[in-house]
Design a protein around this motif. Sequence first.
Motif, mmCIF file in Angstrom:
data_model
loop_
_atom_site.group_PDB
_atom_site.id
_atom_site.type_symbol
_atom_site.label_atom_id
_atom_site.label_comp_id
_atom_site.label_asym_id
_atom_site.label_seq_id
_atom_site.Cartn_x
_atom_site.Cartn_y
_atom_site.Cartn_z
ATOM 1 N N ALA A 1 0.837 -1.207 0.000
ATOM 2 C CA ALA A 1 0.000 0.000 0.000
ATOM 3 C C ALA A 1 0.871 1.255 0.000
ATOM 4 N N ALA A 2 1.991 1.215 0.711
ATOM 5 C CA ALA A 2 2.908 2.357 0.732
ATOM 6 C C ALA A 2 3.495 2.597 -0.654
ATOM 7 N N ILE A 3 3.839 1.527 -1.338
ATOM 8 C CA ILE A 3 4.365 1.648 -2.700
ATOM 9 C C ILE A 3 3.290 2.204 -3.620
ATOM 10 N N ALA A 4 2.066 1.755 -3.453
ATOM 11 C CA ALA A 4 0.957 2.263 -4.268
ATOM 12 C C ALA A 4 0.747 3.757 -4.025
ATOM 13 N N SER A 5 0.931 4.209 -2.796
ATOM 14 C CA SER A 5 0.814 5.645 -2.501
ATOM 15 C C SER A 5 1.892 6.430 -3.226
ATOM 16 N N TRP A 6 3.084 5.878 -3.284
ATOM 17 C CA TRP A 6 4.189 6.536 -3.993
ATOM 18 C C TRP A 6 3.878 6.638 -5.483
ATOM 19 N N VAL A 7 3.360 5.566 -6.050
ATOM 20 C CA VAL A 7 3.018 5.558 -7.478
ATOM 21 C C VAL A 7 1.887 6.553 -7.743
ATOM 22 N N ALA A 8 0.895 6.593 -6.858
ATOM 23 C CA ALA A 8 -0.213 7.535 -7.039
ATOM 24 C C ALA A 8 0.269 8.980 -6.986
ATOM 25 N N ARG A 9 1.340 9.227 -6.271
ATOM 26 C CA ARG A 9 1.925 10.565 -6.189
ATOM 27 C C ARG A 9 2.659 10.923 -7.470
ATOM 28 N N GLY A 10 2.923 9.921 -8.290
ATOM 29 C CA GLY A 10 3.647 10.161 -9.531
ATOM 30 C C GLY A 10 5.043 9.584 -9.522
ATOM 31 N N GLY A 11 5.376 8.870 -8.459
ATOM 32 C CA GLY A 11 6.689 8.241 -8.371
ATOM 33 C C GLY A 11 6.735 6.962 -9.178
ATOM 34 N N ALA A 12 7.924 6.599 -9.599
ATOM 35 C CA ALA A 12 8.100 5.369 -10.371
ATOM 36 C C ALA A 12 8.437 4.212 -9.434
ATOM 37 N N ALA A 13 7.883 3.061 -9.713
ATOM 38 C CA ALA A 13 8.176 1.854 -8.950
ATOM 39 C C ALA A 13 8.080 0.653 -9.890
ATOM 40 N N PRO A 14 9.085 0.460 -10.755
ATOM 41 C CA PRO A 14 9.060 -0.700 -11.649
ATOM 42 C C PRO A 14 8.944 -2.007 -10.861
ATOM 43 N N LEU A 15 8.383 -3.012 -11.479
ATOM 44 C CA LEU A 15 8.150 -4.281 -10.792
ATOM 45 C C LEU A 15 9.425 -4.897 -10.230
ATOM 46 N N HIS A 16 10.550 -4.707 -10.904
ATOM 47 C CA HIS A 16 11.797 -5.329 -10.452
ATOM 48 C C HIS A 16 12.450 -4.577 -9.295
ATOM 49 N N LEU A 17 11.917 -3.435 -8.920
ATOM 50 C CA LEU A 17 12.507 -2.591 -7.894
ATOM 51 C C LEU A 17 12.347 -3.223 -6.515
ATOM 52 N N THR A 18 13.435 -3.274 -5.751
ATOM 53 C CA THR A 18 13.325 -3.747 -4.371
ATOM 54 C C THR A 18 12.899 -2.594 -3.481
ATOM 55 N N ALA A 19 12.465 -2.916 -2.288
ATOM 56 C CA ALA A 19 12.045 -1.875 -1.354
ATOM 57 C C ALA A 19 13.209 -0.951 -1.014
ATOM 58 N N ARG A 20 14.414 -1.504 -0.881
ATOM 59 C CA ARG A 20 15.595 -0.672 -0.593
ATOM 60 C C ARG A 20 15.897 0.275 -1.753
ATOM 61 N N GLU A 21 15.733 -0.215 -2.969
ATOM 62 C CA GLU A 21 15.941 0.653 -4.134
ATOM 63 C C GLU A 21 14.898 1.758 -4.178
ATOM 64 N N LEU A 22 13.676 1.431 -3.812
ATOM 65 C CA LEU A 22 12.635 2.459 -3.750
ATOM 66 C C LEU A 22 13.002 3.525 -2.724
ATOM 67 N N LEU A 23 13.523 3.124 -1.576
ATOM 68 C CA LEU A 23 13.951 4.095 -0.572
ATOM 69 C C LEU A 23 14.982 5.057 -1.145
ATOM 70 N N ARG A 24 15.946 4.543 -1.893
ATOM 71 C CA ARG A 24 16.959 5.404 -2.496
ATOM 72 C C ARG A 24 16.325 6.393 -3.471
ATOM 73 N N ARG A 25 15.362 5.937 -4.256
ATOM 74 C CA ARG A 25 14.690 6.841 -5.204
ATOM 75 C C ARG A 25 13.924 7.938 -4.478
ATOM 76 N N VAL A 26 13.236 7.544 -3.427
ATOM 77 C CA VAL A 26 12.445 8.512 -2.669
ATOM 78 C C VAL A 26 13.369 9.554 -2.040
ATOM 79 N N ARG A 27 14.461 9.101 -1.445
ATOM 80 C CA ARG A 27 15.421 10.039 -0.839
ATOM 81 C C ARG A 27 15.955 11.018 -1.877
ATOM 82 N N ALA A 28 16.193 10.531 -3.065
ATOM 83 C CA ALA A 28 16.730 11.382 -4.137
ATOM 84 C C ALA A 28 15.751 12.486 -4.521
#
Length: 90
Positions: free
Chosen positions: A15-42
């Motif tokens: 659900a947290a990942i879905a919130s990020w995507v709804a905000r306009g963030g990218a979350a490709p299927l192959h992305l790990t949660a740690r990789e998503l954290l790095r993208r969000v921080r950026a």
Amino acid sequence: QAGDFAAAVHALLRAAIASWVARGGAAPLHLTARELLRRVRAQAVPVEDLAQLVGVVERVHFGGWPADRAVYDASRGHLQQWEGACRTPK
């Protein structure tokens, strides 16, 4: 409701990942949660609550830690905070 708190905290992370995507963030299927954290921080979005969710899921699913109602309730609070951060304009 079934008491499967391990699955429930994983669902909260989804659900947290879905919130990020709804905000306009990218979350490709192959992305790990740690990789998503790095993208969000950026993108200068507060990540503390997302990091807490990721940590819980890692400890439960990969570390074998038990998940119970208290873990779930705390994780739900982190999800609510994260969703608030995602509603904040870019």
